[in-house]
Design an enzyme around this catalytic site. Structure first.
Site, PDB file in Angstrom:
ATOM      1  N   GLY A  54     -32.650  -6.892 -39.690  1.00 51.92           N
ATOM      2  CA  GLY A  54     -31.698  -7.962 -39.389  1.00 51.92           C
ATOM      3  C   GLY A  54     -32.204  -8.830 -38.266  1.00 51.92           C
ATOM      4  O   GLY A  54     -32.939  -8.360 -37.400  1.00 51.92           O
TER       5      GLY A  54
ATOM      6  N   VAL B 125     -35.597 -16.130 -39.911  1.00 53.32           N
ATOM      7  CA  VAL B 125     -34.378 -15.409 -39.522  1.00 53.32           C
ATOM      8  C   VAL B 125     -34.532 -14.802 -38.123  1.00 53.32           C
ATOM      9  O   VAL B 125     -33.662 -14.937 -37.261  1.00 53.32           O
ATOM     10  CB  VAL B 125     -34.090 -14.281 -40.542  1.00 53.32           C
ATOM     11  CG1 VAL B 125     -32.914 -13.446 -40.093  1.00 53.32           C
ATOM     12  CG2 VAL B 125     -33.828 -14.876 -41.921  1.00 53.32           C
ATOM     13  N   VAL B 126     -35.666 -14.121 -37.877  1.00 57.76           N
ATOM     14  CA  VAL B 126     -35.857 -13.462 -36.582  1.00 57.76           C
ATOM     15  C   VAL B 126     -36.203 -14.487 -35.504  1.00 57.76           C
ATOM     16  O   VAL B 126     -35.621 -14.490 -34.420  1.00 57.76           O
ATOM     17  CB  VAL B 126     -36.957 -12.380 -36.675  1.00 57.76           C
ATOM     18  CG1 VAL B 126     -37.239 -11.795 -35.303  1.00 57.76           C
ATOM     19  CG2 VAL B 126     -36.555 -11.294 -37.663  1.00 57.76           C
TER      20      VAL B 126
ATOM     21  N   VAL C  17     -41.042  -1.207 -35.940  1.00 56.41           N
ATOM     22  CA  VAL C  17     -40.502  -0.005 -36.566  1.00 56.41           C
ATOM     23  C   VAL C  17     -39.049   0.165 -36.143  1.00 56.41           C
ATOM     24  O   VAL C  17     -38.730   0.131 -34.952  1.00 56.41           O
ATOM     25  CB  VAL C  17     -41.281   1.260 -36.156  1.00 56.41           C
ATOM     26  CG1 VAL C  17     -40.713   2.489 -36.865  1.00 56.41           C
ATOM     27  CG2 VAL C  17     -42.770   1.110 -36.465  1.00 56.41           C
TER      28      VAL C  17
ATOM     29  N   LYS D 103     -44.849   1.907 -41.341  1.00 53.26           N
ATOM     30  CA  LYS D 103     -44.155   2.382 -40.146  1.00 53.26           C
ATOM     31  C   LYS D 103     -44.588   3.807 -39.793  1.00 53.26           C
ATOM     32  O   LYS D 103     -44.706   4.158 -38.619  1.00 53.26           O
ATOM     33  CB  LYS D 103     -42.648   2.294 -40.358  1.00 53.26           C
ATOM     34  CG  LYS D 103     -42.165   0.832 -40.440  1.00 53.26           C
ATOM     35  CD  LYS D 103     -40.766   0.731 -41.041  1.00 53.26           C
ATOM     36  CE  LYS D 103     -40.283  -0.715 -41.058  1.00 53.26           C
ATOM     37  NZ  LYS D 103     -39.017  -0.858 -41.829  1.00 53.26           N
TER      38      LYS D 103
ATOM     39  N   ASP E  82     -43.404  -0.169 -47.206  1.00 52.97           N
ATOM     40  CA  ASP E  82     -42.859  -0.530 -45.903  1.00 52.97           C
ATOM     41  C   ASP E  82     -42.764   0.711 -44.996  1.00 52.97           C
ATOM     42  O   ASP E  82     -43.200   0.698 -43.850  1.00 52.97           O
ATOM     43  CB  ASP E  82     -41.465  -1.160 -46.106  1.00 52.97           C
ATOM     44  CG  ASP E  82     -40.774  -1.461 -44.797  1.00 52.97           C
ATOM     45  OD1 ASP E  82     -41.096  -2.487 -44.179  1.00 52.97           O
ATOM     46  OD2 ASP E  82     -39.918  -0.660 -44.377  1.00 52.97           O
TER      47      ASP E  82
END
Lengths: 432, 432
Positions: A303, A12-13, A131, A204, A200
């Site tokens: 995203g 996706v990225v 992050v 971060k 997660d």
């Protein structure tokens, strides 16, 4: 002469990175000082080649050969996880390539190895995307606040849990129901453990703490509690106090400046706090610094496109540095502040107790607090008779003393029927 | 070997810079790679020397000799205004010094000259403190979003006017009363013109637009309206629409990507917009970018310590670049987008009209809108008889058409008794 970019991963990225490198090539060339060109894309299976617009001959399954190839200048790593990402990044660094990565897990587990290797090789490792996605946060922390002293960082750094808590707050829904909704909308994964258990956010938090306090922090140093035990009753209790419940990553300097605390857990936060209004799957990080005062950074935390935006910003930076024959050294952590255990962290607790409504109960409960050296900031009783609930908020105290207080209250079945809700409370610190 | 800093100006900000350079000297040295040392402080009168902790012999009234002295590496300019700041900065650049400045007026009026000189001399000019004080904003715009495409920037960049509008919103107070309160609390100056007429925000808008769109923009290109005409009635109208009134700096790419608009004026903004909750004298800047989506940066926009924090962050950066023998070139503006006039900017208007309450008035008013090619998004009538008010919100249209509509409505005394309130409305754009 164009700089050649090796891309590791094309999901996706990665495919967004490919798209932007193509669509914005002239702007990127203008800002960098030279064109950026894809020299190769490493994927697990060559089937990935379809539909990205990258010529098929640029795809390879041999990532190690790609990152060490002589004509490659910069490496973008978006495969995630510890291995093979670590070996590939270290090989690239050793071969003199600068690296842009979104890999929070690797940086939180073994950032020191990566940064030391980069410093020794004189190359850059940039990781803005690791992050809070697109939010420009890490470089501001590292660069813009380089002349300031950060006291505390409070961050909503996991969009999935923020979405779930936002739904629970808005609709009065329970955790399970809200998680299912988040899953059906694609905000949560089928196995939501990494998000809802706080793993997660903890990774971060480690990265943020390291940058904020210039000291080595790994994910193992981070106290971690997720949101699976947050109940509709906790949310209602928070509302009654004028608060919302948020899962926060908190990095804080101790009052004597001798250590830091790094933790992830649900928090009751006053509704007038800027973080309280951060809804849906948005991320935001609130920074309290000695001179700068209160700062907040807000935006999309995940995203494909937002993450790719952060990666391209980093790519322009490392490319410029490459052209100027320089690099930004990181990892010589100058302050070397130790991370203190959670028990020594100063926190405040909100405690709601189902109690027997008879004389002497408040005195008995107050005694338990006092016996642990915890003073009570405010107390109110709700309901009457069998349904009486005592709601107490403590003054700040070591977390161990507060935790011990709760354990002792649970054992006092002569007055406490049940501990209905326990949650830490955060407010503004003294910083303006 | 220490790097020597020349400080121009030692007022509120300058003396904070001195204090932080001293208090944080070891951290700054660690982050820079070498100590930073004050080589001299230029002041208008030597009386300033007292109480700053700087040895008196370092003070001078001869700023020009100081900035060109051989042993000076970096220059911090906090005197403000166009001259002598411009001549001093240009002389410093020509002498090979890198410069950190908070001078928004100079950068907005003549930034191109400064950036061109810096590029030619191979030195840095950093100016994070010139817009939104301590908020790390300019470097994120320049660096982190270098690989993205910014569509729009909406900024609350003047704390004085935000304080005044916040009071008017919270208390229903009038402009004059709120200004006086702001003055008594030190949030507004005795002569508040630069703030309340939007000059300060316009200078910042020019700087933001230049960085966001990579094109040359000066303060003269900025359409500017202040808040002196904002009435308690406007605020009440905004409330009735679920909006707040904010003075915004707005930098926006045209839909066809061929030009940009840059403007400062009061705006009705929906209460659910992240900028709507920015209270008191805080600043915040909301950025909409193609890939990154919606971002917001929030913090203290002014004050000695916050401004000094931004200056020290810049100082560490230019010092590092100096040690690495590099500099960040700016000013080769690659996109060269022209700034279109306000009349061509696409906006929406909120218009409240005191009207005669009789048949045909709404039709007549609607005809005036239609005659200018403006379509109406919604309309509501409030009150009855002599007190009837017609409130209309337009669809987006060229500002000139909207402005002409209002002028024609004012002239129609057969149906419009008075134009009670006219204000532009901003909402979210299509960016996520």
């Amino acid at each position: 002469m164009a700089l050649k970019v090796a891309l590791l991963g094309c999901g996706v990225v990665g495919s967004e990175v490919v798209r932007l490198l193509d669509e914005q090539s002239s702007e990127l060339a203008a800002r960098t000082g030279t064109p950026l060109e894809i020299g190769g894309v490493a994927v697990r299976r060559l089937g990935r080649a379809r539909g990205t617009g990258v010529p098929p001959e640029l795809f390879t399954t041999d990532a190690m050969s790609l990152v060490t190839r002589d004509d490659i200048d910069l490496v973008v790593e978006v495969i995630g996880g510890i291995e093979p990402a670590r070996s590939l990044i270290l090989a690239a660094i050793k071969a003199g390539k600068s690296v842009v990565t979104a890999n929070k897990a690797l940086l939180a587990e073994d950032g020191a190895t990566i940064h030391t290797a980069a410093r020794e090789a004189g190359v850059d490792v940039y990781y803005e995307a690791s992050v809070a996605g697109a939010i420009p946060l890490l470089r501001p922390l590292r660069d813009s606040l380089a002349g300031d002293r950060v006291h505390r960082v409070l961050g909503i750094v996991n969009g999935t849990t923020n979405y779930i808590l936002d739904r629970m707050d808005g609709l009065g829904a329970g955790f399970t129901e809200s998680l299912e909704e988040a899953q059906s909308l694609g905000y949560a994964e089928a196995d939501p453990t990494a998000d809802v258990e706080g793993f997660d956010a903890a990774a971060k938090a480690a990265i943020l703490a390291r940058l904020a306090f210039h000291t080595e922090v790994t994910a193992a140093d981070v106290h971690r509690e997720g949101i699976t035990e947050v109940s509709a009753g906790d949310i209602a209790s928070a509302k009654a106090m004028g608060c919302v419940v948020k899962l926060l990553a908190i990095c804080q300097r101790s009052a004597d400046d001798a250590s830091i605390g790094v933790r992830v857990h649900p928090v009751m936060l006053p509704r007038e706090h800027p973080l309280a209004t951060v809804g849906e799957a948005y991320n935001a990080v609130f920074v309290e610094a000695e001179s700068a005062g209160r700062l907040m950074f807000y935006g999309a935390g995940a995203g494909g496109a937002p993450t790719a935006s952060a990666i391209l910003g980093d790519l322009v930076a490392v490319a410029r540095n490459r052209l100027a024959n320089t690099s930004v050294a990181e990892g010589e952590e100058d302050s070397a502040l130790p991370v203190h255990p959670m028990g020594e962290t100063i926190t405040s607790y909100h405690v709601a107790l189902d109690v027997a409504d008879r004389p002497g109960v408040l005195a008995g409960v107050a005694e338990v607090f006092a016996g642990n050296g915890v003073s009570i900031k405010n107390v109110r009783q709700e309901g009457l008779g069998g349904d009486a609930q005592l709601v107490l908020v403590s003054h700040p105290a070591p977390d161990a003393a507060l935790s011990r207080t709760v354990t002792q209250l649970r054992a006092r079945d002569d007055m406490v029927r049940a501990v209905a809700s326990v949650m830490r409370v955060e407010t503004f610190s003294d910083i303006r």
